[in-house]
Design a protein around this motif. Structure first.
Motif: not given
Ligand code: ATP
Length: 453
Positions: A160-177
């Motif tokens: 789900n890496f891409d889904n989360v990136l697109n939905a949230t606009r997180m930028k490294p460093p970032f985490g998914i828990a």
């Protein structure tokens, strides 16, 4: 948490298992049918304990951080997930068998992997045994419908890496828990809820620039150690151990375990792994979907490295239970002494924070105490108890680790509209007016380390 040099250093597992059953923390699963080996059910207090452990983890890993978001992915995923991740081919332990007693062991858990520890017979040559549970999806049991129960929650995050990136606009460093059940057909489950075939994991994948992996790895090892300390685990019962090269999982560049001193010896509590870009690359190759991060400022695309703290909720609950267990000599009402069993839980993991007790089961005290209970349960994990004598009830609350008891007595209803607060660790009692009760309880719980109230 009040620290006393007199605390019990080692606890016998038999006592833990027996207390857990008696007081409703953990029951043997399918018990009325004779049980099903190494499988456990959480009772009323155990369910609260485990929920508190998961809540404390989620609060510190997601809620209180700007750089981590949550996820709740499915247990059943496309079989290709496990082929790409390497689990289908490589998630296996070396199984050896004794030809005499027919017992099976994990070769890497034996001091001498060639001899049966029970009867000394020569063991079979090790064969790799895949730990994933197989099942079928839909009504037809054929190869096309075969699926696996996930052996870790991490893969649901990677895919789900891409889904989360697109939905949230997180930028490294970032985490998914995420927190959820995982399944491993362990060869030798055991030590109560330490190693079971069905368990809950709390995992976070932290995506970083590839050249910054080691710094972030060190950071997370320290963060995670501190989490246990903040929740009252004794520092001398924790240690960090880096894996030797031959212990590393197929995806790992470096792993450090936080180990806990369990009653049977040091054991892994949590693993913090540097998974490199292994998983994202494998899923990109296998799915044809590029899983990478495009850094607009630098105008470069890269596949992040991943630092993964992975902790079992059941194993953490066991560590909190074992670490909290204490026995001491306490005075009795008749002037003697008796052994007092106390679970010195940190107030944020304690299944009950405040127990409300009428001094006796009296017609005037019971309704007054029930009213106090009805108010307190809105803000605290509260319990009510009026069975047996007040002394017995204090002992019972000590044994389940309630940090505070509130007692309603005749003075409460006849004179001062005040109650007594009793502290589990010091057994000190103080009188507080009902109008200040909530504030006083909050203050006491904070003094005992709570960040939740
Ligand atoms: P081992 O080598 O001991 O089988 P592992 O190193 O493969 O375990 P990880 O994959 O790192 O374990 O799992 C991360 C965490 O999940 C562990 O630190 C532990 O807290 C928990 N865990 C793993 N397997 C089990 C299990 N069978 N029962 C309960 N908790 C588990």
């Amino acid at each position: 948490m009040a620290e006393s040099p007199l605390r019990l250093e080692r606890v016998d597992m038999v006592k833990i298992v027996s207390l857990a059953k008696r007081r409703g923390f953990v029951f043997p699963a399918s018990e009325i049918y004779g049980g099903i080996g190494s499988t456990w059910d959480y009772g009323p207090l155990g369910a609260e304990l485990k929920r508190n452990v998961k809540d404390a983890w989620w609060r510190s890993m997601v809620t209180e951080r700007d750089d981590v978001v949550g996820l709740d992915s499915a247990i059943l995923q496309h079989p290709k997930v496990w082929e790409a991740s390497g689990h289908a081919a490589g998630f296996a332990d070396p199984l050896v068998e004794c030809p005499e007693c027919r017992k099976r062991y994990r070769a890497d858990h034996l001091d001498d992997p060639e001899r049966c520890p029970d009867d000394g017979a020569a063991l079979s040559a090790p064969r790799m045994f895949n730990l994933m549970f197989k099942t079928f999806v839909g009504p037809v049991e054929d190869e096309a419908s075969q699926a696996w129960l996930r052996p870790e929650t991490a893969q649901g995050i990677f895919i789900n890496f891409d889904n989360v990136l697109n939905a949230t606009r997180m930028k490294p460093p970032f985490g998914i828990a995420q927190i959820g059940k995982s399944f491993r057909n362990e060869i030798t489950p055991g030590n109560f809820i330490f190693r079971t075939r069905e368990f809950e994991q709390m995992e976070m994948e932290y995506f970083v620039r590839p050249d910054e992996d080691e710094r972030h790895h060190d950071y997370w090892i320290e963060q995670r150690r501190q989490w246990f300390l903040d929740l009252g685990v004794r520092a001398e019962h924790l240690r960090v151990r880096a894996h030797e090269a031959d212990e590393l999982s197929h995806y790992s560049k470096a792993t450090s375990d936080i180990e806990y001193r369990f009653p049977w010896g040091w054991g892994e509590l949590e693993g913090i792994a540097n998974r490199t870009d292994f998983d994202l690359r494998r899923h990109s190759e296998a799915s044809g979907k590029q899983l990478a991060y495009f850094d607009q400022q630098a105008n470069e695309r890269y596949v992040p490295y991943v630092i993964e703290p992975a902790l079992g909720a059941d194993r953490a609950a066991l560590a909190f239970l074992v670490d909290a267990y204490d026995e001491e000599q306490a005075p009795t009402a008749s002037g003697g002494t008796e052994t007092r069993t106390v679970l010195r839980f940190h107030p944020d993991v304690a299944p009950v924070q405040v127990a409300v007790l009428p001094l006796s089961r009296n017609d005037r005290l019971v309704p007054a105490a029930r009213e106090v209970y009805a108010t307190l349960r809105r803000s605290f994990a509260a319990a009510y108890d009026d069975a047996q004598s007040i002394g017995r009830r204090y002992r019972r609350q000590d044994e389940v680790g309630a940090p505070l008891c509130v007692t309603v007595d005749f003075e409460t209803v006849e004179q001062d509209n005040a109650v007594t607060i009793r502290n589990r660790d010091t057994m000190a009692q103080t009188r507080v007016g009902l109008s200040e009760l909530e504030a006083a309880l909050r203050e006491r719980l904070r003094e005992m380390g709570s960040r939740r109230v």
